[in-house]
Motif scaffolding. Structure first.
Motif, PDB file in Angstrom:
ATOM      1  N   SER A   7       0.935  -1.029  -0.221  1.00 31.92           N
ATOM      2  CA  SER A   7       0.081  -0.076  -0.424  1.00 31.92           C
ATOM      3  C   SER A   7       0.592   1.319  -0.221  1.00 31.92           C
ATOM      4  CB  SER A   7      -0.745  -0.260   1.688  1.00 31.92           C
ATOM      5  OG  SER A   7      -1.898  -0.957   1.202  1.00 31.92           O
ATOM      6  N   HIS A   8       2.250   0.997   0.503  1.00 32.97           N
ATOM      7  CA  HIS A   8       2.807   2.350   0.651  1.00 32.97           C
ATOM      8  C   HIS A   8       3.524   1.848  -0.613  1.00 32.97           C
ATOM      9  CE1 HIS A   8       6.274   4.919   1.929  1.00 32.97           C
ATOM     10  NE2 HIS A   8       5.443   5.317   3.147  1.00 32.97           N
ATOM     11  N   ARG A   9       3.959   1.654  -1.359  1.00 34.12           N
ATOM     12  CA  ARG A   9       4.880   1.767  -2.977  1.00 34.12           C
ATOM     13  C   ARG A   9       3.344   2.137  -3.747  1.00 34.12           C
ATOM     14  NH1 ARG A   9       7.153  -4.588  -4.098  1.00 34.12           N
ATOM     15  NH2 ARG A   9       6.990  -3.138  -5.435  1.00 34.12           N
ATOM     16  N   LEU A  10       1.978   2.691  -3.408  1.00 33.94           N
ATOM     17  CA  LEU A  10       1.334   2.999  -4.087  1.00 33.94           C
ATOM     18  C   LEU A  10       1.293   4.594  -4.211  1.00 33.94           C
ATOM     19  CD1 LEU A  10      -1.938   0.563  -3.703  1.00 33.94           C
ATOM     20  CD2 LEU A  10      -0.834   1.370  -5.473  1.00 33.94           C
ATOM     21  N   ARG A  11       1.681   5.150  -3.230  1.00 33.06           N
ATOM     22  CA  ARG A  11       1.830   6.466  -2.558  1.00 33.06           C
ATOM     23  C   ARG A  11       2.809   7.123  -3.894  1.00 33.06           C
ATOM     24  NH1 ARG A  11      -0.095   8.469   1.438  1.00 33.06           N
ATOM     25  NH2 ARG A  11      -0.081   7.200   3.815  1.00 33.06           N
ATOM     26  N   THR A  12       3.815   6.254  -4.409  1.00 33.89           N
ATOM     27  CA  THR A  12       4.561   7.259  -5.616  1.00 33.89           C
ATOM     28  C   THR A  12       3.498   7.582  -6.911  1.00 33.89           C
ATOM     29  OG1 THR A  12       6.470   6.680  -4.566  1.00 33.89           O
ATOM     30  CG2 THR A  12       6.467   7.010  -6.818  1.00 33.89           C
ATOM     31  N   PRO A  13       3.217   6.353  -6.811  1.00 37.05           N
ATOM     32  CA  PRO A  13       2.332   6.606  -8.588  1.00 37.05           C
ATOM     33  C   PRO A  13       0.596   7.698  -8.414  1.00 37.05           C
ATOM     34  CG  PRO A  13       1.677   4.478  -7.710  1.00 37.05           C
ATOM     35  CD  PRO A  13       3.207   4.448  -7.021  1.00 37.05           C
ATOM     36  N   LEU A  14       0.656   7.604  -7.357  1.00 41.17           N
ATOM     37  CA  LEU A  14      -0.841   7.921  -6.688  1.00 41.17           C
ATOM     38  C   LEU A  14      -0.416   9.962  -6.465  1.00 41.17           C
ATOM     39  CD1 LEU A  14      -2.529   6.442  -3.667  1.00 41.17           C
ATOM     40  CD2 LEU A  14      -3.526   6.745  -5.417  1.00 41.17           C
ATOM     41  N   THR A  15       1.569   9.973  -5.682  1.00 36.20           N
ATOM     42  CA  THR A  15       1.800  11.239  -6.180  1.00 36.20           C
ATOM     43  C   THR A  15       1.642  11.699  -7.757  1.00 36.20           C
ATOM     44  OG1 THR A  15       3.043  11.387  -3.694  1.00 36.20           O
ATOM     45  CG2 THR A  15       3.323  12.826  -5.176  1.00 36.20           C
ATOM     46  N   ALA A  16       2.595  11.417  -8.595  1.00 36.64           N
ATOM     47  CA  ALA A  16       2.131  11.266  -9.314  1.00 36.64           C
ATOM     48  C   ALA A  16       0.831  11.991 -10.338  1.00 36.64           C
ATOM     49  CB  ALA A  16       3.092  10.780  -9.828  1.00 36.64           C
ATOM     50  N   LEU A  17       0.000  11.159  -9.744  1.00 36.06           N
ATOM     51  CA  LEU A  17      -1.450  10.487 -10.900  1.00 36.06           C
ATOM     52  C   LEU A  17      -2.073  12.542  -9.542  1.00 36.06           C
ATOM     53  CD1 LEU A  17      -3.633   9.780 -12.163  1.00 36.06           C
ATOM     54  CD2 LEU A  17      -4.620   8.462 -10.498  1.00 36.06           C
ATOM     55  N   LEU A  18      -1.687  12.755  -8.188  1.00 36.03           N
ATOM     56  CA  LEU A  18      -2.325  13.728  -7.995  1.00 36.03           C
ATOM     57  C   LEU A  18      -1.930  15.383  -8.317  1.00 36.03           C
ATOM     58  CD1 LEU A  18      -3.924  15.311  -6.112  1.00 36.03           C
ATOM     59  CD2 LEU A  18      -3.028  15.201  -4.318  1.00 36.03           C
ATOM     60  N   LEU A  19      -0.975  14.996  -9.163  1.00 35.58           N
ATOM     61  CA  LEU A  19       0.520  16.042  -9.826  1.00 35.58           C
ATOM     62  C   LEU A  19      -0.320  16.499 -11.157  1.00 35.58           C
ATOM     63  CD1 LEU A  19       3.596  15.790  -8.081  1.00 35.58           C
ATOM     64  CD2 LEU A  19       2.349  17.426  -7.811  1.00 35.58           C
ATOM     65  N   ASP A  20      -0.260  15.443 -11.958  1.00 36.56           N
ATOM     66  CA  ASP A  20      -1.293  15.372 -13.136  1.00 36.56           C
ATOM     67  C   ASP A  20      -2.451  15.998 -13.253  1.00 36.56           C
ATOM     68  OD1 ASP A  20       1.632  14.733 -13.931  1.00 36.56           O
ATOM     69  OD2 ASP A  20       0.605  12.106 -14.471  1.00 36.56           O
ATOM     70  N   ALA A  21      -3.479  15.334 -11.963  1.00 34.93           N
ATOM     71  CA  ALA A  21      -4.804  15.839 -11.590  1.00 34.93           C
ATOM     72  C   ALA A  21      -4.666  17.370 -11.480  1.00 34.93           C
ATOM     73  CB  ALA A  21      -5.503  15.203 -10.589  1.00 34.93           C
TER      74      ALA A  21
END
Length: 426
Positions: free
Chosen positions: A232-246
């Motif tokens: 779950s913690h490893r999902l934070r990296t793509p989530l952060t990138a996705l949030l920046l793209d949003a």
């Protein structure tokens, strides 16, 4: 178990005691009878010297009175005709004739005792019969007291065996109850519980096996929680990138919906990490199913409006508290609504209904889509006919079963799938 051991010990010891007591009681009675007749024989033989040296009535009467039986009126000498009988006789003339014909020692049963008849052959007057009478109380002298002692010993043996069986049963029952209590606590989430290794050898082995199993389960669950938390913690990296793209999408309803969805996904990842770190904890309190339905429909209504899906909600105006964490109930409802949006065309109608009953509340999600061809396969974990992970309905099912309820899938009035999540009330 304890009662069974006591009953077995009582039955076994009682049978053994009776098997020995009945023969012993008979032996005691026969022994008293033989002892009384032996004493009567001695008293009768005591008259032999006097009868061999004299036939004078006065001397015979004096010899009779000198004996113990004679002094008690229980000794008689039958000289025959014409001399007659001296002393106190307890037999009839017929009994006397039978004894003279028999010409050997014999006994005659009388209502109040037994007469011992001892024949004595003389040269001048034929056969002389010496009679020694033994009353009933002498025949059974000491028998009742001995029987009482034997009965007391038997009762003591039975009571002792029952006490020993009860103590052994109590020891085994305490160990088994401790094992059952530990298993119950472990089932409630206490992975630190262990049982003391004591009791009978079999119970000790069961205790050792339980402790080894509990330690193994603790290590396995700890490793599983760490793996889930790490993933779950490893999902934070793509989530952060996705949030920046949003954030670069600018304004507008679509961009706001994307950002809200990404933020919701981030919250879910945080909840997964928190749940994995906390381990197994018993549920406390409950969640209001009506409040969860209202909150989640606020989220899904935006997407429904964008896809022009008509939807209705019924029964969410009354509280319905169920013994389930709010996040778990929300995840189950999201899984059901997510299936509607994923597997039905845009514009398909759906409805969410809360059916209130006395001991349960049914959360019903139905749609007007094509339905589910194989409902039995749909509820199997990891099984899906639409290319997904197949965990959506399984998440909802496990949430319902944690409350003591169940999940049912069939075809609803709208023509498509109907999923009923039956939750037990608090």
């Amino acid at each position: 178990m304890r009662r069974s051991l006591v009953l077995v010990a009582l039955a076994a010891t009682s049978m053994v005691a009776l098997a020995f007591l009945i023969p012993l009681a008979i032996v005691v009675k026969d022994s008293a009878y033989s002892r009384a007749l032996s004493e009567a024989e001695k008293q009768a033989n005591a008259m032999t010297p006097a009868l061999l040296i004299t036939r004078k009535p006065q001397e015979i009467r004096q010899a009779i009175r000198s004996t113990r039986y004679g002094g008690q009126g229980r000794l008689a000498v039958h000289l025959g005709a014409p001399a007659g009988t001296y002393g106190t006789s307890h037999i009839t003339a017929l009994d006397l004739q039978e004894a003279q014909k028999l010409a050997r020692a014999s006994t005659v049963e009388r209502p109040d005792g037994v007469a011992y008849l001892q024949p004595l052959a003389t040269s001048d007057s034929g056969v002389v019969i010496v009679e020694a009478f033994v009353p009933d109380e002498q025949l059974t002298h000491g028998v009742i007291g001995t029987w009482g002692v034997l009965a007391g010993v038997a009762v003591g043996l039975v009571a002792g065996s029952v006490l020993v069986a009860d103590r052994l049963g109590a020891r085994a029952v305490r160990a088994i109850r401790g094992l059952a209590d530990a298993a119950r606590r472990m089932g409630q989430g206490d992975l630190t519980v262990r049982v003391p290794v004591k009791g009978p050898p079999e119970v000790k082995e069961a205790g050792k096996a339980f402790n080894a199993m509990a330690e193994r389960v603790r290590h396995l669950l700890a490793a599983e929680r760490e793996v889930v938390a790490d993933l779950s913690h490893r999902l934070r990296t793509p989530l952060t990138a996705l949030l920046l793209d949003a954030d670069t999408l600018g304004g507008g309803p679509g961009a706001d919906r994307v950002r809200e969805a990404v933020q919701g996904l981030e919250r879910e990842v945080d909840e997964i990490i928190k749940a994995a770190r906390s381990g197994l904890q018993p549920d406390e309190g409950g969640a209001d199913a009506a409040g969860v339905v209202r909150d989640r429909l606020v989220f899904w209504s935006a997407l429904a409006d964008d896809q022009e899906r008509p939807w209705t909600v019924r029964g969410a105006d009354r509280p319905a508290v169920v013994p389930l964490a709010r996040n778990d109930l929300a995840a189950a409802l999201d899984a059901l609504l997510g299936n509607v949006f994923r597997y039905t065309p845009e514009g398909t109608r759906f409805a969410v209904t809360l059916v209130h009953q006395a001991d349960l509340v049914a959360l019903v999600v139905e749609d007007a889509g094509p339905g589910i061809a194989d409902t039995a396969q749909a509820v199997r974990r990891g099984s899906s006919g639409g290319g997904s992970t197949g965990l959506g309905l399984d998440i909802a099912r496990r949430a319902a079963e944690r409350t003591g309820g169940s999940l049912h899938v069939d075809r609803g009035p709208l023509g498509g799938a109907r999923v009923q999540l039956r939750l037990r009330r608090v």
